[in-house]
Structures are given as C-alpha cells and as structure tokens.
Write an enzyme that holds these catalytic residues in place. Structure first.
Site, PDB file in Angstrom:
ATOM      1  N   HIS A  47     -10.277  14.610  53.516  1.00 40.13           N
ATOM      2  CA  HIS A  47      -9.786  14.832  54.877  1.00 40.13           C
ATOM      3  C   HIS A  47      -9.870  16.326  55.189  1.00 40.13           C
ATOM      4  CE1 HIS A  47      -7.462  14.264  58.504  1.00 40.13           C
ATOM      5  NE2 HIS A  47      -6.736  15.309  58.151  1.00 40.13           N
ATOM      6  N   SER A  54      -8.479  18.292  51.916  1.00 37.06           N
ATOM      7  CA  SER A  54      -7.710  17.647  50.852  1.00 37.06           C
ATOM      8  C   SER A  54      -8.432  16.379  50.421  1.00 37.06           C
ATOM      9  CB  SER A  54      -6.326  17.231  51.352  1.00 37.06           C
ATOM     10  OG  SER A  54      -5.692  18.276  52.041  1.00 37.06           O
ATOM     11  N   ASP A  81      -4.113   8.965  56.089  1.00 31.23           N
ATOM     12  CA  ASP A  81      -4.030  10.348  55.577  1.00 31.23           C
ATOM     13  C   ASP A  81      -2.673  10.683  54.948  1.00 31.23           C
ATOM     14  OD1 ASP A  81      -6.640  10.751  56.496  1.00 31.23           O
ATOM     15  OD2 ASP A  81      -5.944  11.410  58.460  1.00 31.23           O
ATOM     16  N   ASN A  86     -10.212   9.522  49.424  1.00 28.22           N
ATOM     17  CA  ASN A  86     -10.801   9.987  50.689  1.00 28.22           C
ATOM     18  C   ASN A  86     -10.748  11.511  50.732  1.00 28.22           C
ATOM     19  OD1 ASN A  86     -11.738   9.826  53.441  1.00 28.22           O
ATOM     20  ND2 ASN A  86      -9.644  10.255  54.118  1.00 28.22           N
TER      21      ASN A  86
HETATM   22  C1  GRF Z   1     -15.929  15.567  56.716  1.00 25.48           C
HETATM   23  O1  GRF Z   1     -15.412  16.673  57.385  1.00 25.48           O
HETATM   24  C2  GRF Z   1     -14.820  14.778  56.053  1.00 25.48           C
HETATM   25  O2  GRF Z   1     -13.763  15.566  55.614  1.00 25.48           O
HETATM   26  C3  GRF Z   1     -14.350  13.895  57.176  1.00 25.48           C
HETATM   27  O3  GRF Z   1     -15.516  13.543  57.872  1.00 25.48           O
HETATM   28  C4  GRF Z   1     -16.511  14.537  57.678  1.00 25.48           C
HETATM   29  C5  GRF Z   1     -17.714  13.846  57.116  1.00 25.48           C
HETATM   30  O4  GRF Z   1     -18.820  14.695  56.990  1.00 25.48           O
HETATM   31  N1  GRF Z   1     -13.608  12.775  56.640  1.00 25.48           N
HETATM   32  P1  GRF Z   1     -20.057  14.230  56.110  1.00 25.48           P
HETATM   33  O5  GRF Z   1     -20.523  12.907  56.676  1.00 25.48           O
HETATM   34  O6  GRF Z   1     -19.600  14.111  54.708  1.00 25.48           O
HETATM   35  O7  GRF Z   1     -21.082  15.299  56.298  1.00 25.48           O
END
Ligand code: GRF
Length: 212
Positions: free
Chosen positions: A111, A138, A147, A109
C-alpha cells in the site's frame, strides 16, 4: 529449503510484480511464482510477467454477476496452481471477507502510504495536503477491513518542498520495489522480518523498517 508457491494478483502496469518476479529469480529466494492473475485482460503487467517466464491468466471481473462468483473463479485458478501464498501487487478489487479468511496469513499487499496513515485511495495527494515531511509505503497482511492488517514492513522517503503527487508517487514507487521483495521473502520463509536499513534509490534515501 522448499519454496512457497506464489501467486501474484495485479490489475495494471505491474511494476511491483516485476520486482517480485525478479527477486524470485535470485538464488535461495523462498518463493516460486506459479501464477500471475489480472482481473483486467488488457493489463500491461500480463505481458511483463510472460516476458519474465511467469504463467499468466486473466479473469475479467466484469464477466461475473458479483464478487462471490468472481472470487470462486479466482480460487479455482489459485487452487489449480497449488498456490500457497498470494501477493497483491496493484490489484484494484476489494476482496470479500470470505476470500480473505480462506487465505488468512497467506495473503499480503503493498500500500502506498505509511500505514496506519492514509489507508484507501489517493494517498500521495492526501499526504501532500496533510503536509507530512515523510511518506512511503507499507507491506501488510490482508484482513477484511481494507488496509488494516498487521504491517510486515515499511519504506519511508522524504517529501520534497516542490513535490506534486506524481513526483512523490515516483519516489514512493522506487521504495516499494525495494521493500516488497524483502517482506515477501520473510513471509515465505516464515521468518520474522528484521529490517532497519537505509538504501538509496535514484539518489533518494529510503529507510526500510519493520515494526518491533
Ligand atoms: C502501487 O503504488 C501499489 O502500492 C498500489 O498500486 C500501485 C501499483 O503499481 N497498491 P504497479 O502496478 O505495481 O506498478
């Protein structure tokens, strides 16, 4: 080299997904996108994935009685595409421990904070309220606790004195797009990520690193 069969799970605009799909098109990249799944049928990311030639599916979580039934359908889709590796990219459903354990070591994932700082939601607002000078994102392995999994790589950016949550989020997002493909490549190839690099994104320095 065999390429790992990659599924990407999204819920929204899918900009990180686009960065992964574009990386997968480069020579020698060790992952092959076999499926993009959104739990929201209306997600903008689905059409962006289709435009990049990725097979797409929607599985609306609201149509299921609970998480277990939703994840059973998700697993069926992932298995029917012979998925080997899953990248969550803005996927906004918490996954059950049983789903996470089934995919342990094969589920990553991104984050938007420098974990372990600021797990959970509203990371940019919380980073600004805390007055940090450096913020970022991260990529981590997913474990049942949200997370909390082992960090694969981080990208750090400077917080500007006049930042608000939107300007900071935009700077971090550009860093996310640089970081995620590098981390995915390391996990897909089974190599330990060695990363210690400063790059520029729209004029801002981004420091990419991997834990020692
Ligand atoms: C990103 O900031 C990611 O880190 C978080 O959700 C957001 C998703 O944005 N988990 P996108 O859909 O990839 O534009």
């Amino acid at each position: 080299m065999t390429r790992k069969r990659l599924a990407i799970l999204i819920s929204g605009r899918g900009s990180n997904m686009v960065s992964l799909l574009e990386a997968c098109r480069t020579d020698g990249f060790p992952a092959d996108p076999v499926l993009v799944v959104s739990n929201r049928p209306e997600a903008e990311g689905l059409s962006r994935a289709a435009a990049l030639g990725a097979p797409t599916r929607a599985v609306d979580h609201r149509a299921f009685a609970g998480r277990t039934a939703f994840e059973a359908e998700l697993n069926r889709m992932l298995d029917s595409s012979s998925t080997e590796l899953i990248a969550l990219a803005g996927f906004m459903r918490v996954l059950t421990a049983s789903f996470v354990k089934r995919w342990e070591g094969r589920l990553i994932n991104i984050h938007p904070s420098l974990l372990p700082a600021f797990p959970g939601l509203d990371t940019h607002e919380r980073a600004l309220a805390a007055g940090v000078a450096v913020h970022g994102c991260s990529v981590h392995h997913v474990v049942p606790e949200v997370d909390a999994g082992a960090v694969i790589g981080r990208a750090s950016v400077l917080v500007h004195a006049d930042d608000n949550a939107e300007t900071l989020a935009a700077r971090v997002l550009r860093a996310e797009h640089l970081l995620y493909p590098r981390c995915l490549a390391a996990v897909a190839s089974g190599e330990r990520l060695s990363l210690n690099e400063i790059v520029a994104a729209s004029g801002d320095p981004v420091f990419l690193s991997a834990p020692a």
